[in-house]
Scaffold this motif. Structure first.
Motif, short mmCIF file in Angstrom:
data_model
loop_
_atom_site.label_atom_id
_atom_site.label_comp_id
_atom_site.label_asym_id
_atom_site.label_seq_id
_atom_site.Cartn_x
_atom_site.Cartn_y
_atom_site.Cartn_z
N GLY A 120 0.79 -1.23 0.00
CA GLY A 120 0.00 0.00 0.00
C GLY A 120 0.81 1.27 0.00
N ARG A 121 2.15 1.17 -0.05
CA ARG A 121 2.98 2.37 -0.05
C ARG A 121 3.64 2.57 -1.40
N ASP A 122 3.94 3.80 -1.69
CA ASP A 122 4.66 4.19 -2.90
C ASP A 122 3.99 3.55 -4.12
N ASP A 123 4.79 2.96 -4.99
CA ASP A 123 4.22 2.37 -6.20
C ASP A 123 4.27 0.85 -6.16
N ASN A 124 4.15 0.26 -4.95
CA ASN A 124 4.12 -1.19 -4.82
C ASN A 124 2.73 -1.70 -5.21
N PRO A 125 2.59 -2.38 -6.35
CA PRO A 125 1.27 -2.83 -6.80
C PRO A 125 0.87 -4.18 -6.21
N PHE A 126 1.74 -4.79 -5.39
CA PHE A 126 1.49 -6.13 -4.89
C PHE A 126 0.91 -6.07 -3.48
N LEU A 127 0.02 -6.99 -3.17
CA LEU A 127 -0.58 -7.05 -1.84
C LEU A 127 0.34 -7.85 -0.92
N ALA A 128 1.52 -7.30 -0.68
CA ALA A 128 2.53 -7.99 0.12
C ALA A 128 3.54 -6.98 0.65
N THR A 129 4.08 -7.28 1.84
CA THR A 129 5.22 -6.55 2.40
C THR A 129 6.38 -7.53 2.53
N VAL A 130 7.51 -7.15 1.96
CA VAL A 130 8.70 -7.99 2.03
C VAL A 130 9.91 -7.11 2.33
N GLY A 131 10.65 -7.46 3.38
CA GLY A 131 11.92 -6.81 3.68
C GLY A 131 13.01 -7.86 3.79
N LEU A 132 14.17 -7.61 3.20
CA LEU A 132 15.25 -8.60 3.20
C LEU A 132 16.59 -7.94 3.50
N ARG A 133 17.43 -8.66 4.24
CA ARG A 133 18.81 -8.24 4.48
C ARG A 133 19.73 -9.35 3.97
N VAL A 134 20.77 -8.97 3.22
CA VAL A 134 21.72 -9.95 2.70
C VAL A 134 23.09 -9.68 3.31
N GLU A 135 23.78 -10.76 3.66
CA GLU A 135 25.11 -10.69 4.25
C GLU A 135 25.99 -11.75 3.62
N PRO A 136 27.29 -11.50 3.51
CA PRO A 136 28.19 -12.53 2.95
C PRO A 136 28.34 -13.71 3.89
N ALA A 137 28.56 -14.89 3.31
CA ALA A 137 28.84 -16.11 4.06
C ALA A 137 30.17 -16.66 3.56
N PRO A 138 30.82 -17.52 4.35
CA PRO A 138 32.11 -18.09 3.91
C PRO A 138 31.97 -18.89 2.61
N ASP A 139 33.04 -18.96 1.85
CA ASP A 139 33.03 -19.73 0.61
C ASP A 139 32.61 -21.17 0.89
N GLY A 140 31.67 -21.65 0.08
CA GLY A 140 31.21 -23.03 0.23
C GLY A 140 30.10 -23.21 1.24
N ALA A 141 29.69 -22.13 1.92
CA ALA A 141 28.65 -22.25 2.95
C ALA A 141 27.26 -22.41 2.36
N GLY A 142 27.07 -21.98 1.12
CA GLY A 142 25.75 -22.06 0.50
C GLY A 142 24.86 -20.92 0.93
N VAL A 143 23.58 -21.03 0.60
CA VAL A 143 22.60 -19.98 0.90
C VAL A 143 21.81 -20.38 2.14
N THR A 144 21.76 -19.48 3.12
CA THR A 144 20.96 -19.69 4.33
C THR A 144 19.85 -18.66 4.37
N PHE A 145 18.62 -19.11 4.56
CA PHE A 145 17.47 -18.20 4.68
C PHE A 145 16.99 -18.21 6.12
N ARG A 146 16.85 -17.01 6.70
CA ARG A 146 16.43 -16.90 8.09
C ARG A 146 15.22 -15.97 8.21
#
Length: 672
Positions: A450-476
Motif C-alpha cells: 500500500g505504499r509508494d508504487d508497490n502494486p502487490f498485496l505484500a510486504t517484504v523486507g530482506l537483508r543480505v550478508e556474505p557467508a564463507p566460501d562453500g557455505a551455501g545460501v541460508t534463509f532466516r
C-alpha cells in the motif's frame, strides 16, 4: 538357507585405460556372456547407448552382475572421461569397493590421480589393476615406482608380469612365503599396525607368518589404508582370474539388515520406451516390495506406490517381488523421483555429499528449427534428470536455453544425443566460463503493502550478508513465523533461492545469508455470499513477484564482485622444455607456484583461469613433443581482473524497477 551376500563394486579409470574391457572379461570369466565384447566393435554389454558404441567411450554408468563364489557382485562400469565425472560422482556413494584400472603403457594419468585421491578420502576399499601388459611399451618396475610416487606409497604388488609387452604376456602371483614379498608386505602393513611394526623391527618370523600378513592385508585394504596391485590384460584374460580372487578376498561385502523400515539412495534414473521413470536404488536397510507405498525425497515428504521392482542377476535386470538391503534395485512408480533422493524414512541415509567440483563452463543450446523450441526444453529437462549437473537456465527475453558443462566432449555428446534420441537438431554456441558473484558488504531493502508504487498485496523486507566460501545460501526469519501464513514465507524463501541464481551482474550468488526483516499481507476477503475477492486478498504470486525486486535492491546495496573459477594445475614435462613452458603459462595468465626437477622431468604446479585450461591442453603436446602430462581441477574462485563480465539475465530478475513492474503487474490478480 544362507543369507545372500552382495558386493557393489565400481570399475573406475582414466579414459582408454580399459575398464569396460575389464568388465567384459569379468563377465565372461563368470559365465555371464559367451564371448568378450569389444569396445572398438561396439559390442560390449555395458556400453548400451548407440553413441557410446560409436565413440568407443562410456558416457553413462551401467550396472551388471555376476556370481563370485558365495557372493553376488553388482558391478558398476563408470565413464573415464573427465567431462562425465558427474556419473562417477553419483556412483561413489553406493560402492562397497572399487577396482581402479591403470594402463601399463600410459601409466598414471590425470584422472587416475583424481579418482584414487577421492576413493581414499571416502575410505572406499580399492584394488589396482594394471591393464594392457600385452601391449608394446608396457612397463612394470618403472610403473610401480610411478604409482608409489603419484598415487600412493601404500601399494602392494601381488605378483609380476612375464613376457611383458607381448601377446603371450602372463601374470604370476607371488608365493605368500617368498621373502621379498613378505618383506615388502610387512613394511607397508607396519605403517598402520604397531604390533606388526614391532615384529618387523625384531625380525620375528613367527609373528610375520604369511597367514597373519594376509589377514592384516585384508583388514587394512577394507579400511582403504593399503591397495593390493594386480597386473594383467583384459583383452587376453591374463591376470583377471587372480584379480577376481583378490576382489573376493580383500573387498568387504555390503552390510545392512533386511528387516525393518527401508532406507536407500537413488543414484541413477532412466526412462523407458514409454517415458516411465526407473530409479536405480542402492538399498542400505530393509526391503522394498512391489505395491509398497514408499516415502522418498530429500525430506522424505513425497510418497508413491511401487509398481515394479527389478534386481541384477547373472548380467541382467530381472523382475522380482522385492529388493533387499545390500542390493541395487530398479524401482518404477516413483513419478517425480530425482537423483540423490533418499528412499524410506528421512535421516536414515546421509545426504549425498559432492565429491567433485561443479561444472565451470556453459553453452547456449538452440534448435535449428524454431518449431522445436518447446520440445528442446522437454528433452534437456529429461537429460538433466539423468545428470543433475546439467543445470538448465532459460532466458525468456532472448528465448535461449543455457546448459552447464564440464568440457567440449560433453557438449558434443549432448548435441548428438538430442539428435539421435529425441530427433532435435541443435547448434551449440561457443563455450563460456561460469563466474560467481560474492557479496562485499551488507545490504537491506523493503517494499511495503500500500505504499509508494508497490502494486502487490505484500510486504517484504530482506537483508543480505556474505557467508564463507562453500557455505551455501541460508534463509532466516527475522520476523515472527505466525505473522502471516506459512505458504507466503515459503514463497519468499523459494523465490530468494531462485533469484540468487542471477545476481546484479547476472551470475549466481552462491554463498550468503538472507534474513527476512519485514512481512505483511492482506487477509482473505469474501463478500457476504462467500465469493473470494482476489483483488483484496494476498496470494503467493504477490510474494513471488515482489521478492526479486526487494532482493536485487538489497544485493546492489551490499555490492557484489564477480569471481572467475581458478584451476590448480600440475604439469610433468621434459626438463629441457621449461624455458618454453613458462612464457606460455604467463601468456595464459597462469601463475606457477612451484617448479621442481624430478630426474629428467620438470614438475610445475600453480593456478590457471578455467577459461584458459583448454588452450593449455591444446598447446602442451606441441610444446613438449608429446611428452607433457597435464592435470587440472577446480581449486577456488578469485576476483576478476579488469571490467566484470556481464551474464545475460532472464526475466526472473528485474533489470530496473520500472521495466520489472511493467512486465509483472499485469500478471498479478487485481493488477492495473
Amino acid at each position: 538357507m544362507s543369507t545372500p551376500v552382495f558386493l557393489n563394486l565400481g570399475i573406475l579409470a582414466h579414459v582408454d585405460a580399459g575398464k569396460t574391457s575389464l568388465t567384459e572379461r569379468l563377465l565372461y570369466d563368470a559365465g555371464v556372456i559367451d564371448e568378450v565384447g569389444s569396445v572398438d566393435a561396439g559390442s560390449t554389454r555395458t556400453d548400451s547407448l548407440a553413441l557410446e558404441r560409436r565413440r568407443g567411450i562410456t558416457i553413462r554408468s551401467a550396472v551388471v552382475s555376476f556370481a563370485l563364489g558365495d557372493r553376488t557382485v553388482n558391478l558398476i562400469d563408470t565413464p573415464g572421461h573427465p567431462d562425465f565425472i558427474a556419473e562417477v560422482e553419483r556412483v561413489l556413494g553406493v560402492l562397497d569397493g572399487a577396482v581402479l584400472v591403470v594402463s601399463a603403457v600410459e601409466g598414471v594419468q590425470a584422472q587416475t590421480r583424481v579418482l584414487l585421491r577421492t576413493l581414499r578420502r571416502l575410505r572406499i576399499p580399492t584394488l589396482l589393476f594394471v591393464n594392457k601388459i600385452d601391449r608394446s611399451g608396457a612397463r612394470h618396475g618403472a610403473l610401480l615406482d610411478e604409482i608409489a610416487r603419484r598415487l600412493s606409497p601404500a601399494v602392494v604388488p601381488m605378483g609380476a608380469p612375464r613376457r611383458l609387452g607381448t601377446r603371450d604376456a602372463v601374470y604370476a602371483p607371488f608365493d605368500p612365503a617368498e621373502p621379498a614379498f613378505t618383506a615388502r608386505l610387512s613394511e607397508v602393513l607396519a605403517e598402520h599396525d604397531d604390533a606388526l611394526l614391532a615384529a618387523y623391527v625384531d625380525e620375528d618370523p613367527r609373528r610375520l607368518a604369511p597367514d597373519r600378513l594376509r589377514a592384516a592385508l585384508a583388514a587394512q585394504t577394507a579400511r582403504a589404508l593399503v591397495h593390493p596391485v594386480f597386473f594383467g590384460s583384459a583383452i587376453t584374460g591374463a591376470g583377471t582370474e587372480q584379480l577376481a580372487a583378490g576382489i573376493r578376498e580383500f573387498l568387504p561385502t555390503a552390510g545392512g539388515a533386511p528387516d525393518g523400515p527401508p532406507a536407500g539412495t537413488v543414484f541413477k534414473i532412466e526412462r523407458g520406451p514409454g517415458g516411465e521413470k526407473a530409479a536405480y536404488v542402492r538399498m542400505r536397510l530393509g526391503t522394498v516390495s512391489v505395491r509398497d507405498t514408499l516415502r522418498y525425497g530429500r525430506d522424505g515428504q513425497r510418497e508413491a506406490k511401487v509398481t515394479g521392482v527389478a534386481v541384477f542377476e547373472h548380467g541382467a535386470a530381472i523382475r522380482r517381488e522385492a529388493v533387499t538391503a545390500g542390493q541395487i534395485g530398479l524401482l518404477t512408480g516413483l513419478g517425480d523421483v530425482r537423483i540423490g533422493d533418499a528412499v524410506g524414512a528421512p535421516g536414515r541415509v546421509a545426504d549425498p555429499v559432492p565429491h567433485f567440483p561443479p561444472p565451470s563452463l556453459e553453452t547456449v543450446v538452440a534448435p535449428v528449427r524454431a518449431a522445436d523450441r518447446a520440445a528442446l526444453h522437454v528433452a534437456l529437462s529429461q537429460l538433466a534428470e539423468q545428470d543433475p549437473l546439467i543445470n538448465l537456465r532459460r532466458d525468456e527475453l532472448r528465448q535461449e536455453i543455457h546448459v552447464s558443462l564440464y568440457g567440449e566432449v560433453q557438449k558434443e555428446v549432448i548435441q548428438a544425443t538430442l539428435a539421435e534420441e529425441f530427433g532435435i537438431e541443435v547448434v551449440c554456441h561457443a563455450t563460456t566460463t561460469l563466474h560467481v558473484e560474492r557479496l562485499t558488504g551488507v545490504g537491506e531493502a523493503a517494499e511495503f503493502k500500500g505504499r509508494d508504487d508497490n502494486p502487490f498485496l505484500a510486504t517484504v523486507g530482506l537483508r543480505v550478508e556474505p557467508a564463507p566460501d562453500g557455505a551455501g545460501v541460508t534463509f532466516r526469519l527475522g520476523v515472527e513465523l505466525g505473522s502471516m501464513p506459512y505458504a507466503f514465507f515459503r514463497a519468499v524463501e523459494d523465490t530468494v533461492r531462485e533469484t540468487l541464481a542471477q545476481g546484479p551482474h547476472g551470475w549466481p550468488v552462491p554463498d550468503c545469508v538472507v534474513t527476512m526483516t519485514h512481512s505483511g499481507y492482506a487477509p482473505r476477503q469474501s463478500h457476504a455470499h462467500a465469493i473470494f475477492d482476489k483483488s483484496m486478498s494476498s496470494t503467493g504470486a504477490d510474494f513471488r513477484l515482489l521478492t526479486p525486486l526487494v532482493l536485487m535492491t538489497a544485493l546492489r546495496r551490499a555490492r557484489t564482485v564477480v569471481h572467475e573459477p581458478l584451476h590448480r594445475f600440475r604439469i610433468e614435462a621434459p626438463e629441457a622444455t621449461t624455458g618454453v613452458l613458462l612464457p606460455v603459462l604467463a601468456r595464459l595468465d597462469a601463475v606457477p607456484h612451484t617448479t621442481a626437477n624430478s630426474g629428467d622431468l620438470v614438475v610445475i604446479e600453480g593456478d590457471i583461469p578455467a577459461a584458459r585450461v583448454h588452450d593449455l591442453e591444446q598447446r602442451l603436446p606441441t610444446l613438449t613433443s608429446g611428452e607433457g602430462l597435464l592435470e587440472a581441477a577446480f581449486h577456488r574462485h578469485r576476483p576478476v581482473r579488469g571490467p566484470a563480465p556481464e551474464r545475460p539475465r532472464t526475466d526472473a530478475n528485474p533489470l530496473n524497477r520500472k521495466e520489472y513492474l511493467l512486465r509483472t503487474v499485469r500478471r498479478v490478480p487485481g493488477g492495473g
